[in-house]
Design an enzyme around this catalytic site. Structure first.
Site, PDB file in Angstrom:
ATOM      1  N   VAL A 479       0.854  -1.180   0.000  1.00 23.78           N
ATOM      2  CA  VAL A 479       0.000   0.000   0.000  1.00 23.78           C
ATOM      3  C   VAL A 479       0.891   1.231   0.000  1.00 23.78           C
ATOM      4  O   VAL A 479       1.847   1.320   0.773  1.00 23.78           O
ATOM      5  CB  VAL A 479      -0.939   0.009   1.218  1.00 23.78           C
ATOM      6  CG1 VAL A 479      -1.845   1.240   1.183  1.00 23.78           C
ATOM      7  CG2 VAL A 479      -1.771  -1.261   1.271  1.00 23.78           C
ATOM      8  N   ASP A 591     -13.515 -10.770   8.230  1.00 24.68           N
ATOM      9  CA  ASP A 591     -12.125 -10.563   8.658  1.00 24.68           C
ATOM     10  C   ASP A 591     -11.998  -9.289   9.491  1.00 24.68           C
ATOM     11  O   ASP A 591     -11.105  -8.463   9.263  1.00 24.68           O
ATOM     12  CB  ASP A 591     -11.208 -10.496   7.441  1.00 24.68           C
ATOM     13  CG  ASP A 591      -9.744 -10.771   7.809  1.00 24.68           C
ATOM     14  OD1 ASP A 591      -9.518 -11.354   8.887  1.00 24.68           O
ATOM     15  OD2 ASP A 591      -8.860 -10.411   7.021  1.00 24.68           O
TER      16      ASP A 591
END
Length: 798
Positions: A479, A591
């Site tokens: 990222v 998640d």
């Protein structure tokens, strides 16, 4: 500085006028019962908590009652039936629920009635015989029923605002002209009908950009032409009928009424710069000013708002004493709170452009500027305290292409039938199997929902993926932080070439999150699929993940106080409640963990990473699926049997809530070898009656014990081994906000003490064995999660 109203005020029994506005008082609103000589009472944005006290009914000599912006929960309409001499009555944004009482009709001298921004329901009472009534504002309530003939018959000298209510179908105005005259007498859910009334013609084309010079003439700046906005306004009126946009105003300047043409401002000095012409005029409003882009192509847009303070002066005259504060909403979401142009710009006559991202889904883009009771009202400057805007731009983040409209219809139909995810997956699979087109073309249809970015744009924004801009890494890939040409800061999630599941999760995440908009869900600006590159572009969140802030490397940890931890927990719970119960697509995230909760500049939480999310079929009791997620956060019934319901997310939230309280990682904290994880330790402390030992020692004594205990108990309730005994997330929100008591969920019904649930002991033991095994294996998923994770993605495993 916050303080309570001095008790000595109640001794001023000869007081005839009392103003408490723009202060920082706390506590319940006093009753003022002893001040029976009061003729005028004004309380605005002073921090008081409602409700309006019952004792106010004794102030029968009142001529003007003006109360707004109270905090607290919903309350009933106050008893004002004895105040028959009222000429002005404002109870705005006071959380008042129920019906408008009929006794309002017994106030013959009433000139102004403002009950805006409450929760009022039912029909509007017949006030037709109140000959003195000139202004009626009932904006943003929940009113229903017909629009009475007495309202329709009022001539143009009256200001009537019935906007954002829920009037019956058969009570809607029959023509657009009638709607304009009544000022937005329409249902709040019918923005498409509103759009038709903003122009005499239906949408004949899609627009990709709109530029408005608010309050001024047509202006060309470089290659951009800003349309004129010169029509006269008023206290309550639709005042434009343009092809691509329209606008409306509501609000009456109580302290200093101004003429209709003075709802516009003209600059008395000059502002330097190439776009200085945009700041020679501006629109003003006493309460709420809204601009609507209409007939826009669906997709992501950049909204640029041009501000400059051109009314208040920086000199030694009284004109320098004014203070303007207001809120800004885009698509119903508040983007700026207590915005002060002069303070943010560093003075008056200074240009202050602000940019935001917005999603258009139904052809309408709404920007609203709202006065919330703060700022100066008494200083003698016409139109000082309300919103002010100089120019507005809506610019699409994607380029129009020939098949845009056709694909928009396809995806709109998929969303309407709640099958967008399946459609996207099968569509990509079908195209891939025939090997006829590239990956970029396979995912082109998704651009309609998320916006299109080119690899060239993203490389420019991230400095060609410079390592210095890398802010995280997970199972999906890396990222990067980037900055677009318009100044928007973004986070770019890049698919790793080593990721086997990346293609599937890329499609899954775009299909999920592009349909979701909520303050506690991360925003997806767009995606890129060029060549072998798969990239997702998100809003940039300054404080990275909750995991890093709580228990990441020492240099990255944040000192998070207790109120902020409480707000983070409530925010996560609200985001999950939206996914499970409020969204049109019911979704199980699968998640939820501290790594997948991101924190913005003000430490507001946003749930991220929807790569593993599943659509929840309400007609089925559960989903049987392959297990995917992170060990230590997965519910036992899901981790062991693949039995998936939204209660799996509830369990995960419980673990995260414990981590927030303790400041410790569930999987890494083992006080001794008897305990597998933080949750196991918490269960023992619960049994011993020592739950307060869980609280993060770094907080010291600077926290509220009752709130901490409530959060711990909620966490343990959510992690009950029996999914049937876990609460819904909406119930969790109510408990954390102290609107619902814990005993209603029978907190003691854990397997430690309840014989009826001993069967879950084996389930817990088996699950604990799995946790212990995962901690001993260096190749497990959780061992790969670092404090730098940002939008991390996990892999599925059987």
């Amino acid at each position: 500085m916050k303080c309570k109203l001095p008790e000595e005020v109640s001794k001023l029994t000869k007081l005839t006028e009392l103003r408490l506005s723009g202060n920082s008082f706390t506590g319940k609103l006093p009753s003022f019962e002893s001040l029976k000589n009061l003729r005028k009472l004004e309380i605005q944005a002073s921090g008081f908590e409602g409700p309006v006290p019952q004792g106010i009914s004794v102030l029968t000599g009142m001529n003007e009652l003006r109360i707004s912006d109270l905090t607290g929960s919903a309350s009933e309409f106050p008893p004002l039936e004895n105040m028959t001499g009222l000429t002005r009555l404002m109870l705005r944004n006071c959380n008042i629920s129920g019906k408008i009482p009929p006794y309002i009709a017994n106030m013959p001298q009433l000139k102004i009635l403002d009950l805006s921004f409450n929760r009022l329901e039912g029909q509007i009472p017949d006030l037709g015989h109140l000959d003195s009534l000139e202004i009626l504002f009932l904006t943003r309530n929940r009113l229903t029923g017909p629009i009475h003939d007495w309202i329709r018959s009022r001539n143009s000298k009256y200001s009537i605002d019935l906007s954002y209510n829920n009037f019956n179908e058969n009570s809607e105005p029959t023509t657009c002209r009638e709607t304009l005259n009544l000022f937005k007498s329409y249902n709040s859910t019918k923005k498409s009908e509103l759009a038709k009334c903003l122009s005499s013609n239906p949408c004949s084309k899609n627009w990709y950009s709109v530029h408005i010079n608010c309050g001024g003439e047509r202006v060309t700046i470089g290659d951009t032409t800003y349309e004129a906005d010169e029509d006269s306004a008023g206290a309550a009126k639709f005042f434009y009928r343009k092809k691509s946009w329209g606008a409306s105003n509501t609000g009456y300047f109580w302290d200093r009424p101004i003429a209709l043409n003075e709802y516009k401002a003209t600059n008395v000095s000059s502002i330097k710069g190439n776009d200085s012409e945009l700041y020679t005029t501006a629109r003003l409003s006493a309460l709420s000013l809204t601009y609507y882009g209409r007939c826009l192509a669906n997709g992501n847009y950049t909204v640029t708002l041009h501000f400059a303070e051109i009314v208040i002066r920086d000199n030694r005259s009284f004109q320098s004493l004014g203070k303007r504060m207001f809120d800004v909403y885009i698509q119903g979401e508040r983007k700026l709170k207590d915005f002060d142009i002069r303070t943010d710009a560093g003075g008056v006559d200074k240009a202050l452009p602000r940019t935001f991202q917005a999603v258009v889904e139904d052809g309408i883009l709404e920007v609203r500027f709202q006065y919330a009771g703060k700022g100066t009202t008494a200083v003698p400057i016409k139109g000082t305290y309300g919103p002010l805007i100089s120019a507005i731009s809506f610019e699409a983040n994607f380029k129009p292409h020939s098949n845009h409209k056709r694909m928009a219809h396809i995806i709109a139909g998929a969303v309407a039938s709640s099958l967008i995810l399946l459609f996207t997956i099968f569509f990509v699979a079908w195209r891939r199997s025939r090997n006829r087109i590239s990956k970029e073309e396979e995912l082109r249809g998704l651009d309609l929902l998320t916006g299109v970015f080119t690899i060239r744009q993203i490389k420019a924004a991230t400095n060609n993926f410079d390592a210095a801009n890398k802010i995280g890494e997970g199972g999906f890939g890396s990222v990067y932080k980037g900055t677009l040409l318009d100044g928007t800061v973004i986070a770019v999630k890049q698919l790793s070439s080593k990721s086997k599941q990346g293609n599937r999760e890329f499609v899954n995440e775009i299909g999920m999150i592009s349909c979701l908009q909520h303050p506690n869900l991360v925003k997806l600006y767009g995606c890129c699929a060029e060549g072998n590159q798969l990239l997702m572009v998100y809003e940039y969140l300054e404080n990275n993940s909750l995991a890093r802030a709580l228990f990441g490397p020492e240099e990255h940890r944040l000192k998070i106080d207790w109120p902020t931890r409480q707000n983070i927990s409530i925010g996560i719970a609200k985001g999950l409640a939206f996914l499970h119960e409020e969204s049109s697509l019911k979704i199980v995230h699968r998640d939820i963990k501290a790594t997948n909760v991101l924190l913005d500049k003000k430490l507001n939480p946003k749930i991220s990473d929807f790569g593993l999310a599943k659509l929840d079929d309400e007609d089925k009791t559960h989903i049987s699926t392959r297990v995917a997620g992170t060990i230590g956060y997965m519910a036992p019934e899901y981790a062991l049997w693949g039995y998936l319901t939204y209660k799996a997310d509830v369990y995960s939230f419980g673990v995260v809530a414990l981590e927030i309280v303790a400041g410790k990682n569930n999987m890494k904290y083992r006080p001794n070898q008897k305990f597998v994880c933080l949750l196991d330790w918490a269960l023992l402390l619960q049994k011993q009656g020592k739950l307060m030992e869980l609280v993060d020692e770094t907080l010291g004594s600077d926290f509220k014990q009752d709130e901490a205990l409530r959060m711990i108990n909620v966490a343990l309730l959510c992690t009950n081994p029996s999914p049937a005994l876990r609460p819904t997330m909406s119930a969790v929100v109510s408990i954390l906000e102290d609107h619902l008591d814990l005993p209603e969920f029978n907190l003691e019904s854990r397997f430690y003490d309840d014989d009826d649930h001993l069967k879950f002991q084996g389930l817990r033991d088996k699950y604990n064995e799995m946790l212990s095994l995962s901690q001993s294996q260096t190749h497990t998923h959780s061992s790969n999660v670092t404090g730098r994770d940002y939008f991390s993605t996990t892999s599925e495993s059987t």
